[in-house]
Design an enzyme around this catalytic site. Structure first.
Site, short mmCIF file in Angstrom:
data_model
loop_
_atom_site.label_atom_id
_atom_site.label_comp_id
_atom_site.label_asym_id
_atom_site.label_seq_id
_atom_site.Cartn_x
_atom_site.Cartn_y
_atom_site.Cartn_z
N ASN A 43 7.45 -6.35 -1.40
CA ASN A 43 5.81 -6.63 -1.13
C ASN A 43 5.23 -6.55 -2.20
OD1 ASN A 43 3.46 -7.04 -0.07
ND2 ASN A 43 3.11 -5.59 0.98
N TRP A 44 4.87 -7.45 -3.04
CA TRP A 44 4.15 -7.33 -4.24
C TRP A 44 2.80 -6.88 -4.11
CZ3 TRP A 44 6.39 -11.21 -8.65
CH2 TRP A 44 7.46 -11.17 -8.60
N LYS A 45 2.15 -7.33 -2.99
CA LYS A 45 0.72 -7.03 -2.76
C LYS A 45 -0.11 -7.54 -3.68
CE LYS A 45 1.77 -2.33 -1.06
NZ LYS A 45 1.14 -1.17 -0.60
N HIS A 96 0.59 -6.72 8.02
CA HIS A 96 0.72 -5.40 7.13
C HIS A 96 -0.59 -4.65 7.42
CE1 HIS A 96 0.81 -3.04 3.62
NE2 HIS A 96 2.20 -3.22 3.58
N GLU A 149 -2.33 -3.02 5.44
CA GLU A 149 -3.58 -3.19 4.65
C GLU A 149 -4.33 -4.45 5.02
OE1 GLU A 149 -1.31 -3.49 0.84
OE2 GLU A 149 -0.92 -1.54 1.13
N GLU A 183 6.26 0.55 9.54
CA GLU A 183 5.83 1.10 8.24
C GLU A 183 4.68 2.10 8.83
OE1 GLU A 183 6.15 -1.67 4.76
OE2 GLU A 183 4.26 -2.13 5.50
N GLY A 212 2.45 3.52 0.30
CA GLY A 212 1.61 3.77 -1.00
C GLY A 212 1.11 5.31 -1.15
N SER A 271 6.76 3.91 0.99
CA SER A 271 7.31 4.82 0.12
C SER A 271 9.06 4.93 -0.26
CB SER A 271 6.86 6.20 -0.06
OG SER A 271 5.38 6.03 -0.17
C1 PEP Z 1 4.47 -1.98 1.63
O1 PEP Z 1 3.34 -2.34 1.06
O2 PEP Z 1 4.69 -2.49 2.61
C2 PEP Z 1 4.70 -0.45 1.18
C3 PEP Z 1 5.75 0.13 2.11
O3 PEP Z 1 4.28 -0.01 0.23
P1 PEP Z 1 5.18 1.22 -0.51
O4 PEP Z 1 6.67 1.10 -0.94
O5 PEP Z 1 4.24 1.07 -1.74
O6 PEP Z 1 4.71 2.50 0.12
#
Ligand code: PEP
Length: 256
Positions: A13-15, A98, A100, A170, A176, A216
């Site tokens: 997931n490049w965001k 997600h 976010e 998640e 993050g 993470s």
């Molecule tokens: C995500 O954006 O879905 C995610 C899990 O981010 P990270 O791996 O940076 O925690």
């Protein structure tokens, strides 16, 4: 054993990272490193990168996904992108709900459900994200929070459609932050999600659903997480932006 009935999927997931030229370069770096993957490899990229990414992924085993979609076919929804637009250019996956988007853009279980149903109707594979806040975990309500999200987010999704749904567990406190859920915590909630799916559908349908862990996950902890029976892959943020780290996670999924 679990790979007999379901597919492991590692999705980046490049965001809001990478311009189109940077996306092209990153995919060119990733492609040779993951060409022998024993799992599905997906890169979910910003809207403006999609066309370039699809072109860059041609002839490779990398599938391209979007990071969101709207539920309406077209209309007065300034700034939104429809499933038909994604489908026409060759997008296969789409991240929905997600944390976010839930946290910063007012996404609710109702809108997650609408987007999920629209994605499925268009022939896209939704990666539906669920997970508890730190406060909810501390209050010992992770199970009910996640069960509620699963129930609402998949409301009216048929058993046939469920075959194209990917769930990403998640925990919001792990995204993050560098704080990974322990492999045991990830397994516990992924198993809960599967039990919830079994109640809503049936055992066989639930067993076939790919449930990813996200939060993470990186090249160091991927093996331990992916060894767990109910952790069928990962949704990867930060580490998906570094070709070697992403490829190491793909290698871990191939091994486990
Ligand atoms: C995500 O954006 O879905 C995610 C899990 O981010 P990270 O791996 O940076 O925690």
């Amino acid at each position: 054993m679990k790979k007999d009935v379901r597919k492991a999927i590692i999705a980046g997931n490049w965001k809001m990272n990478k311009t189109p030229s940077e996306a092209k370069a990153l995919l060119a770096e990733i492609a040779p490193l993951v060409k022998d993957a024993g799992c599905e490899v997906v890169a979910c990229v910003p809207y403006v990168d999609l066309a370039v990414a699809i072109e860059a992924a041609e002839g490779t085993n990398i599938k391209i996904g979007a990071e969101n979609c709207h539920w309406a076919e077209s209309g007065a929804f300034t700034g939104e992108i429809s499933t038909g637009m994604l489908k026409e250019i060759g997008v296969e996956y789409v991240v929905i709900g997600h944390s976010e988007r839930r946290q910063y853009f007012g996404e609710t279980d109702e809108t997650v459900n609408k987007r999920t149903k629209a994605a499925l109707a268009a022939g896209l594979k939704p990666i539906v994200c669920v997970g508890e806040l730190l406060w909810e975990r501390e209050c010992n309500i992770t199970e009910e929070v996640v069960a509620r999200q699963i129930k609402l987010d998949l409301w009216d999704v048929t058993e046939e459609e469920l075959k194209n749904v990917v769930i990403a567990y998640e925990p919001v406190w792990a995204i993050g932050t560098g704080k990974t859920a322990t492999a045991e915590q990830a397994e516990e909630v992924c198993a809960l999600i599967r039990a919830c799916l079994a109640k809503l559908y049936n055992e066989a349908a639930a067993e076939a659903v790919t449930i990813q862990y996200g939060g993470s996950m990186n090249d160091k902890n991927a093996d331990e997480l992916l060894q767990k029976t109910n952790v069928d892959g990962g949704l990867i943020g930060g580490a998906s932006l570094v070709a070697e780290k992403f490829a190491a996670i793909v290698a871990a999924a191939t091994r486990n």
